[in-house]
Scaffold this active site. Structure first.
Site, PDB file in Angstrom:
ATOM      1  CG  ASP A 444       2.320   2.453   0.848  1.00 17.39           C
ATOM      2  OD1 ASP A 444       1.402   1.837   1.407  1.00 17.39           O
ATOM      3  OD2 ASP A 444       3.423   1.938   0.597  1.00 17.39           O
ATOM      4  CG  HIS A 445       8.340   3.754  -3.211  1.00 12.79           C
ATOM      5  ND1 HIS A 445       7.948   3.366  -4.484  1.00 12.79           N
ATOM      6  CD2 HIS A 445       9.534   4.384  -3.392  1.00 12.79           C
ATOM      7  CE1 HIS A 445       8.868   3.709  -5.367  1.00 12.79           C
ATOM      8  NE2 HIS A 445       9.847   4.347  -4.728  1.00 12.79           N
ATOM      9  NE  ARG A 446       2.866  -0.957   1.580  1.00 11.45           N
ATOM     10  CZ  ARG A 446       1.932  -1.371   2.424  1.00 11.45           C
ATOM     11  NH1 ARG A 446       1.981  -2.586   2.927  1.00 11.45           N
ATOM     12  NH2 ARG A 446       0.947  -0.584   2.782  1.00 11.45           N
TER      13      ARG A 446
END
Lengths: 474, 469
Positions: A444-446
């Site tokens: 999850d690039h967040r």
């Protein structure tokens, strides 16, 4: 004669624009209300556009290929009276998803007078136009608010409507109209609607032929959104019935639906990146061959990979984490429960193996076999299906060098194991057959950046390529 | 002795004690209202005293002839010895008396105060009741107008109560006349035909339109005329009544039939050319209120509220159809709304019944009307010749027809045949319940019964009938 300016309709689910595909009608054609007059493509589906009323097409204002936004006027339609149905229905306009602005052809003077009263900056065509998306209009109706009383000239938002409704700016159901024509509900349901102060004309029936049921009234009264959702669904008619050949429709099982909604939630919530790395596990393979006969458990590569992942997770705690979207906090977990993807007859299941760090390799191996069997035999209880902290999917056993796993949301990372086999590798300048595996990490690039993911993968690969260290824990 | 104005106060004044008025009074009292009910005549109104009920009693009695014929045909040899019309009349009066006293008891039980007198509005909060020996002033919170309608009087044919009579006097005749001339071929006229032809009178009907029972399907009327000569012979259509001439003991109706002069003689001339609310509203002196009357009808919303916020209206005075069962429902709605309940007259279907022989009853749309709204229809028909029950009673004339949308949703039903007035109830319920053909067709109907025919007709519309093709 009334000219209706027909706006590109809101198809719901947050779609705000689309590509106009084609018109099924031409200027001058007579159309009937609800007749499909054109098609557009949103990023979700191809949608059919229904005519907002009976009338004659005056002008087509969108061309195939145009990008159109919700609210853009795509057609002008001339009608006799206000969107009248063949069957009497004085609320046809309200029932419509499509947004309709009715501009009565009033004499110029009247128009001027109307605009005099309204001092606001009048950039739009006519001062008495109400600028509101259909769902806002719908909300206004539900709340008994007349959008015209909120403001004109500017677009009315849902918040405006709610505010107006709370402020008591509502028009009470107009003395239960004069005509009692064609309400598709039984007498006692009509009575119930009155008791609950619901204008039954505005309730969308879910029963046969649109019949308004007792439940529809109860739900509307409870302010449930289900009824509204229903309408969104009905207008978004996919062109699913035009198959060239024979098709079979298979009802989704509960599990299938659950998988679908989880995948959708994950895929459209967490921005996915997949990082792929090759690990040379020749030494691990040798080691496994050596020890697998010494233990009772069926020792696959999975326990080794779990242990290697565990070590890497400890170094990079952001991958054993979860995002609290409301508080903008990353929750790093100090415990390590892994979900393992298991293919069953019913579909994908992800049993959980608790406390991977407290278990040795043999124990893990036993656990995996046990859980996989329970999953296939439908014996997993709820607790064992609960989300863990990290997931592994071993799809390579069936096939596939590498793939892009979908994160087991709300986790932030999932490791996909590709096919294990011999490949030609260069070792000290020589090409050698080596046992390798490709590992695909979706994250999850967040929460996780590419560099962190790369470091984690390097760590993981290093663990796998130097199995002696892992074996300390066997 | 006129005592002058003694003012009393009450929650609700109901003017008119017919079906609309008395049901409103009782219902409001049940809801805790203090109610005064006023009528210048008897409790029960037109329906109970001089309309539906006495007419049906006579129609029942008039069946004797057919019944005796029927018994003889199946082997029971009997004959009519003597008809004592006076006794029939007494029996009819007993029925009326029983019903009236039943309503009176209900009113007493609910503590509704009944005043016999003529009510006139003073303003939107008070009325004057002119009783026989005194005048009362009553102040009210709310009032309901339920004064009904009266037979239309034709110019040149003014009621003289002797020879030119209305349905009211017809029901009080002392003996069966030899000849009756009926002006108006509507259901009142045709029911008069039913009653008196069977007692041996010659009933002649003149109708201004080109056919009698113009409000009913032609197919239904044809069926009636096929079954009984009475509905066919001595019928003068496209004829306009112009006046009356008295000759010896007889009255002669003078009419114009497409340019030709007609003279039709009878012992009585019954004028049955419709009903009007005008005389019934006039005496109320509505000018003292904000009640609006348009085309002879008090304007109301679905809660029976007039344009005067304190005054409601129900029954014939608010509009057509002028039927007791519509008034009953409206009366209850008005009473409930006044009592703070959220009621409304939201009925979508009002059945109609006509007591000809065979009976006719309809509800909802007929095929012709349905075609104006829908392109594709499903129509089912079942003749009573195919009904086992009808055969066992030798009443096989007529049919049931159902009209439905192409998707099966019921739109209407028309019945001509035995017990049509009873059978229409199921069709009305089905319609209000938004039923589809399958709902009726697949409901098990007891066998052998008349109402089976309705499910058979629905099956026919679904092309599933096993008894007709």
């Amino acid at each position: 004669m009334i000219t209706i300016k027909f706006e590109f309709p809101d198809t719901g689910e947050g779609v705000t624009e689309g590509k106009f595909l084609e018109w099924n009608v031409e200027t001058g054609d007579d159309v009937e209300e609800d007749q499909v007059i054109g098609e557009a493509e949103t990023d979700k589906a191809v949608v059919e556009i229904p005519a907002p009323a009976d009338g004659t097409v005056k002008e087509l204002m969108a061309s195939p290929g145009d990008r159109v936004e919700v609210g853009d006027i795509i057609m002008e339609l001339e009608t006799q009276g206000a969107g009248k149905r063949k069957k009497s229905d004085n609320n046809s306009e309200q029932k419509e998803e499509a947004s309709v602005e009715e501009v009565e052809e009033t004499p110029e003077e009247e128009k001027n007078e109307a605009s005099k009263e309204d001092d606001s900056d009048n950039s739009s065509e006519s001062s008495k136009d109400i600028l509101a998306l259909p769902k806002v209009r719908k909300l206004a109706e539900e709340k008994g608010v007349d959008p015209a009383t909120i403001k004109s000239g500017e677009r009315i938002t849902e918040e405006d409507v709610l505010e107006a409704a709370e402020g008591g700016n509502s028009i009470q159901s107009k003395a239960i109209g004069q005509d009692s024509e064609e309400v598709n509900a039984t007498p006692s349901v009509r009575q119930l609607a009155r008791e609950k102060d619901i204008d039954i004309q505005r309730v969308e029936g879910t029963g046969r032929g649109g019949k308004i049921t007792r439940e529809d009234i109860v739900k509307t009264a409870e302010g449930s959104e289900e009824v509204t959702e229903k309408t969104n669904k009905t207008t978004k008619t996919m062109r699913s019935e035009d198959y060239r050949g024979e098709v079979q429709r298979v009802q989704m099982t509960g599990l299938r639906k659950s998988i679908a909604s989880k995948m959708e939630k994950s895929r459209f919530t967490a921005p996915h990146v997949t990082h792929v790395e090759k690990a040379d596990i020749t030494d691990l393979a040798d080691l496994r061959d050596k020890v697998k006969n010494e233990v009772d458990a069926h020792l696959t590569y999975l326990p080794f990979i779990m242990k290697a992942s565990l070590n890497a997770l400890k170094d990079y705690p952001d991958l054993n984490a979860e995002l609290d979207e409301e508080k903008d906090e990353v929750i790093r977990k100090k415990f390590y429960d892994f979900n393992i993807a298991v293919d069953t007859d019913r579909g994908l299941l992800v049993p959980k193996i608790n406390s991977v760090d407290d278990k040795n390799m043999v124990k893990l191996a036993e656990n995996i076999v046990e859980k996989a069997e329970e999953a296939r035999d439908e014996e997993l209880d709820r607790e064992e299906m609960q989300p863990g902290t990290f997931s592994i999917t071993n799809l390579g056993v069936i096939g596939g060098e590498e793939f892009t796993p979908i994160i087991n949301y709300p986790q932030v990372a999932i490791l996909g194991i590709g096919k294990i086999g011999e490949t030609a590798e260069v070792v000290e300048g020589e090409v050698e057959p080596r046992t390798t595996v490709k590992l695909s990490l979706s994250y999850d690039h967040r929460v996780v950046d590419g560099a962190t993911a790369a470091h984690f993968m390097n760590d993981l690969v290093e663990n796998l390529e130097n199995p002696e260290e892992l074996m300390v824990n066997l | 002795m006129v005592v002058g104005d003694i003012a009393t106060g009450t929650d609700l004044v109901v003017i008119g004690a017919g079906p609309g008025g008395y049901s409103a009074a009782i219902r409001a009292a049940q809801e805790g209202q203090d109610v005064v009910l006023i009528d210048k005549e008897k409790i029960g109104g037109t329906c109970l005293n001089r309309g539906c009920i006495p007419a049906k009693a006579f129609i029942h009695a008039s069946k004797f002839h057919d019944d005796i014929q029927h018994w003889n045909r199946i082997g029971i040899k009997a004959e009519c010895e003597h008809i004592d019309f006076q006794e029939i009349k007494e029996w009819k009066d007993e029925i009326v008396e029983k019903l009236d006293s039943g309503v009176e008891r209900m009113l007493e039980h609910e503590n509704v105060e009944y005043k016999k007198g003529e009510a006139k509005f003073i303003d939107s909060n008070s009325i004057r009741v002119e009783e026989e020996h005194r005048t009362d002033k009553i102040e009210f919170e709310k009032a309901i107008i339920a004064t009904g309608s009266s037979p239309v009087e034709l110019s040149g044919l003014e009621f003289d109560r002797e020879k030119v009579i209305s349905s009211r006097e017809l029901l009080n005749l002392e003996e069966v006349p030899d000849e009756i001339v009926v002006v108006g071929g509507g259901y009142i006229g045709m029911e008069a035909v039913t009653k008196f032809s069977k007692f041996g009178a010659t009933v002649k009907v003149i109708e201004a339109r080109d056919r009698v029972l113009a409000n009913f399907d032609e197919e239904i009327v044809n069926q009636l005329q096929e079954v009984s000569d009475h509905y066919r012979d001595e019928i003068y259509t496209s004829a306009k009544a112009q006046g009356v001439r008295y000759e010896d003991d007889k009255a002669v109706l003078v009419a114009d039939q497409e340019g030709e002069k007609l003279e039709i003689e009878g012992d009585y001339i019954l004028v049955a050319a419709g009903r009007t609310t005008r005389p019934n509203l006039k005496s109320l002196e509505l000018d003292s209120t904000n009640v609006e009357v348009e085309n002879g009808f008090v304007q109301t919303d679905r809660q029976m509220r007039t344009t005067d916020e304190n005054i409601f209206a129900v029954g014939d005075v608010v509009g057509r159809p002028m039927l007791a069962h519509k008034a009953y429902r409206e009366g209850k709605v008005a009473a409930e709304v006044i009592s703070g309940k959220k009621s409304a007259f939201d009925n979508q279907y009002i059945p109609k019944a006509m007591y000809t022989d065979p009976e006719v009853a309809t509800v909802g749309l007929n095929a012709e009307k349905a075609r104006e709204e829908y392109e594709d229809l499903r129509i089912g028909r079942f003749p009573f010749t195919a009904s086992g029950r009808a055969l066992t009673t030798t009443k096989t004339d007529g049919f049931i027809r159902v009209v439905a949308r192409d998707d099966g949703k019921l739109l209407g039903a028309q019945i001509v045949g035995p017990r049509a007035s009873d059978m229409i109830a199921e069709a009305a319920l089905a319609l209000e319940m938004q039923a589809y053909l399958g709902d009726v067709a697949h409901t098990i109907h007891a066998h052998p019964t008349f109402p089976e025919a309705l499910s058979e007709a629905c099956e026919d519309a679904l092309d599933e009938s096993v008894h007709t093709y």
